[in-house]
Design a protein around this motif. Structure first.
Motif, PDB file in Angstrom:
ATOM      1  N   VAL A  98       9.977   0.167  -6.787  1.00 18.57           N
ATOM      2  CA  VAL A  98      11.099   0.179  -5.856  1.00 18.57           C
ATOM      3  C   VAL A  98      11.306  -1.260  -5.402  1.00 18.57           C
ATOM      4  O   VAL A  98      10.454  -2.121  -5.618  1.00 18.57           O
ATOM      5  CB  VAL A  98      10.833   1.096  -4.635  1.00 18.57           C
ATOM      6  CG1 VAL A  98      10.663   2.537  -5.079  1.00 18.57           C
ATOM      7  CG2 VAL A  98       9.606   0.624  -3.843  1.00 18.57           C
ATOM      8  N   THR A  99      12.439  -1.541  -4.796  1.00 18.99           N
ATOM      9  CA  THR A  99      12.690  -2.899  -4.336  1.00 18.99           C
ATOM     10  C   THR A  99      11.725  -3.260  -3.209  1.00 18.99           C
ATOM     11  O   THR A  99      11.156  -2.387  -2.544  1.00 18.99           O
ATOM     12  CB  THR A  99      14.126  -3.054  -3.820  1.00 18.99           C
ATOM     13  OG1 THR A  99      14.280  -2.247  -2.638  1.00 18.99           O
ATOM     14  CG2 THR A  99      15.134  -2.629  -4.878  1.00 18.99           C
ATOM     15  N   ASN A 100      11.569  -4.551  -2.991  1.00 20.27           N
ATOM     16  CA  ASN A 100      10.668  -4.996  -1.934  1.00 20.27           C
ATOM     17  C   ASN A 100      11.141  -4.503  -0.567  1.00 20.27           C
ATOM     18  O   ASN A 100      10.327  -4.138   0.288  1.00 20.27           O
ATOM     19  CB  ASN A 100      10.573  -6.523  -1.936  1.00 20.27           C
ATOM     20  CG  ASN A 100       9.236  -7.020  -1.424  1.00 20.27           C
ATOM     21  OD1 ASN A 100       8.192  -6.748  -2.023  1.00 20.27           O
ATOM     22  ND2 ASN A 100       9.239  -7.735  -0.314  1.00 20.27           N
ATOM     23  N   GLU A 101      12.462  -4.469  -0.378  1.00 21.88           N
ATOM     24  CA  GLU A 101      13.010  -3.987   0.891  1.00 21.88           C
ATOM     25  C   GLU A 101      12.652  -2.517   1.116  1.00 21.88           C
ATOM     26  O   GLU A 101      12.254  -2.122   2.219  1.00 21.88           O
ATOM     27  CB  GLU A 101      14.534  -4.164   0.908  1.00 21.88           C
ATOM     28  CG  GLU A 101      15.002  -5.604   0.978  1.00 21.88           C
ATOM     29  CD  GLU A 101      14.815  -6.358  -0.342  1.00 21.88           C
ATOM     30  OE1 GLU A 101      14.642  -5.696  -1.401  1.00 21.88           O
ATOM     31  OE2 GLU A 101      14.824  -7.604  -0.326  1.00 21.88           O
ATOM     32  N   GLU A 102      12.794  -1.716   0.060  1.00 20.09           N
ATOM     33  CA  GLU A 102      12.432  -0.299   0.165  1.00 20.09           C
ATOM     34  C   GLU A 102      10.943  -0.147   0.461  1.00 20.09           C
ATOM     35  O   GLU A 102      10.540   0.696   1.278  1.00 20.09           O
ATOM     36  CB  GLU A 102      12.770   0.420  -1.132  1.00 20.09           C
ATOM     37  CG  GLU A 102      14.247   0.607  -1.401  1.00 20.09           C
ATOM     38  CD  GLU A 102      14.494   1.301  -2.731  1.00 20.09           C
ATOM     39  OE1 GLU A 102      14.435   2.540  -2.781  1.00 20.09           O
ATOM     40  OE2 GLU A 102      14.724   0.588  -3.734  1.00 20.09           O
ATOM     41  N   ALA A 103      10.127  -0.939  -0.218  1.00 15.35           N
ATOM     42  CA  ALA A 103       8.679  -0.845  -0.026  1.00 15.35           C
ATOM     43  C   ALA A 103       8.276  -1.244   1.382  1.00 15.35           C
ATOM     44  O   ALA A 103       7.350  -0.664   1.971  1.00 15.35           O
ATOM     45  CB  ALA A 103       7.966  -1.723  -1.056  1.00 15.35           C
ATOM     46  N   LEU A 105      10.134  -0.934   4.094  1.00 13.63           N
ATOM     47  CA  LEU A 105      10.628   0.041   5.060  1.00 13.63           C
ATOM     48  C   LEU A 105      10.018   1.423   4.894  1.00 13.63           C
ATOM     49  O   LEU A 105       9.996   2.217   5.823  1.00 13.63           O
ATOM     50  CB  LEU A 105      12.156   0.147   4.961  1.00 13.63           C
ATOM     51  CG  LEU A 105      12.936  -1.111   5.357  1.00 13.63           C
ATOM     52  CD1 LEU A 105      14.409  -0.945   5.033  1.00 13.63           C
ATOM     53  CD2 LEU A 105      12.728  -1.421   6.846  1.00 13.63           C
ATOM     54  N   SER A 106       9.522   1.692   3.667  1.00 15.80           N
ATOM     55  CA  SER A 106       8.983   3.022   3.393  1.00 15.80           C
ATOM     56  C   SER A 106       7.581   2.907   2.791  1.00 15.80           C
ATOM     57  O   SER A 106       7.422   2.435   1.663  1.00 15.80           O
ATOM     58  CB  SER A 106       9.897   3.774   2.418  1.00 15.80           C
ATOM     59  OG  SER A 106       9.263   4.948   1.942  1.00 15.80           O
ATOM     60  N   GLY A 109       7.027   4.352  -0.785  1.00 16.04           N
ATOM     61  CA  GLY A 109       7.301   3.537  -1.967  1.00 16.04           C
ATOM     62  C   GLY A 109       6.166   2.584  -2.274  1.00 16.04           C
ATOM     63  O   GLY A 109       5.761   2.424  -3.430  1.00 16.04           O
ATOM     64  N   SER A 110       5.643   1.925  -1.248  1.00 15.94           N
ATOM     65  CA  SER A 110       4.508   1.012  -1.434  1.00 15.94           C
ATOM     66  C   SER A 110       3.295   1.759  -1.972  1.00 15.94           C
ATOM     67  O   SER A 110       2.626   1.316  -2.906  1.00 15.94           O
ATOM     68  CB  SER A 110       4.136   0.348  -0.101  1.00 15.94           C
ATOM     69  OG  SER A 110       5.138  -0.527   0.338  1.00 15.94           O
TER      70      SER A 110
END
Length: 250
Positions: A98-103, A105-106, A109-110
């Motif tokens: 997932v994108t770094n921004e998604e990771a 915030l969520s 995902g990380s």
């Protein structure tokens, strides 16, 4: 007749592909088949693998499919024990991104990236490496990434999992050296695949899955393998670049 005997002898050897539904893994599967190997294709998406086999007209009698979930750590021992043949080569190609921004915030995902790209690899490859009942193990190949060479603000969560995976493979290589088992880390740049389809990547740097697969199946004894001359230059620069300059990169 000589050719037929040679192929018959090679079929006795087996490649286990973990994460076999990735674009690179499927291309590698086809190349291994062409080279005379038997393939165990392990993935959560068996229907997609079956479709690929049919589309490419691959010999189904040379391919065994098995369900494998990199994040189901508790099932890995039973999965490995239940394989129809001990692998001579193991390719770990499971992917998730997932994108770094998604990771950021969520955590979900990380956490999934950590489990698929690193923890799952360690879980199953530890079983492979410590199997004293498999003297025929010749090689372990891990599909890593240039994203793991240096931490960068645009993808440091994904990159950290790849950095950890490469470090694990480096130590595993040392551990298995007395058994003459080769360990390779494919340090790939941008690959045109379903995982990167949503990302805005420079066309001039994109590599085809088949190109990466040729480096996987043709790997020699070197540990670090960087496909593509452009990416070899980028890899070298990233390794030597001072931290204050790395911080300016996207």
């Amino acid at each position: 007749m000589v050719k037929a005997v040679a192929i018959k002898n090679r079929v006795m050897k087996t490649v286990l592909i973990l994460g076999a539904n990735s674009d690179v893994a499927k291309e590698a599967m086809q190349l291994y088949i062409q080279q005379g190997w038997q393939v165990i294709a392990a993935s959560r998406s068996l229907s997609e693998i079956d479709q690929f086999i049919a589309t490419r007209n691959l010999p189904s009698e040379r391919i065994i499919t098995r369900y494998f979930d990199a994040t189901a750590f508790g099932d890995h021992a039973a999965f490995y024990a239940g394989l129809p043949a001990k692998p001579n080569i193991v390719l770990y190609a499971a992917g998730f991104q997932v994108t770094n921004e998604e990771a950021l915030l969520s955590w979900e995902g990380s956490y999934r990236m950590i489990n698929v790209l690193y923890a799952g690899a360690v879980s199953i490859l530890n079983l492979v490496a410590t199997d004293g009942g498999n003297p025929g193990l010749e090689r372990i190949v891990g599909l890593s990434s240039l994203s793991g060479v240096r931490g960068r603000k645009s993808n440091f969560i994904y990159g950290s999992t790849k950095a950890a995976f490469t470090t694990y493979l480096a130590g595993l290589r040392q551990h298995l050296e007395p058994r003459k088992v080769v360990v390779n880390a494919i340090i790939a740049g941008y690959i045109r695949s379903k995982l990167t389809a949503h990302l805005d990547l420079p066309e001039s740097l994109l590599m085809e899955p088949a190109f990466i697969a040729r480096h996987v199946t043709g790997a020699g004894r070197r540990f670090i393998i960087v496909p593509g001359w452009k990416w070899k230059i980028i890899y070298t620069i990233l390794r030597i670049l001072p931290e204050n300059l790395v911080a300016r990169l996207p």
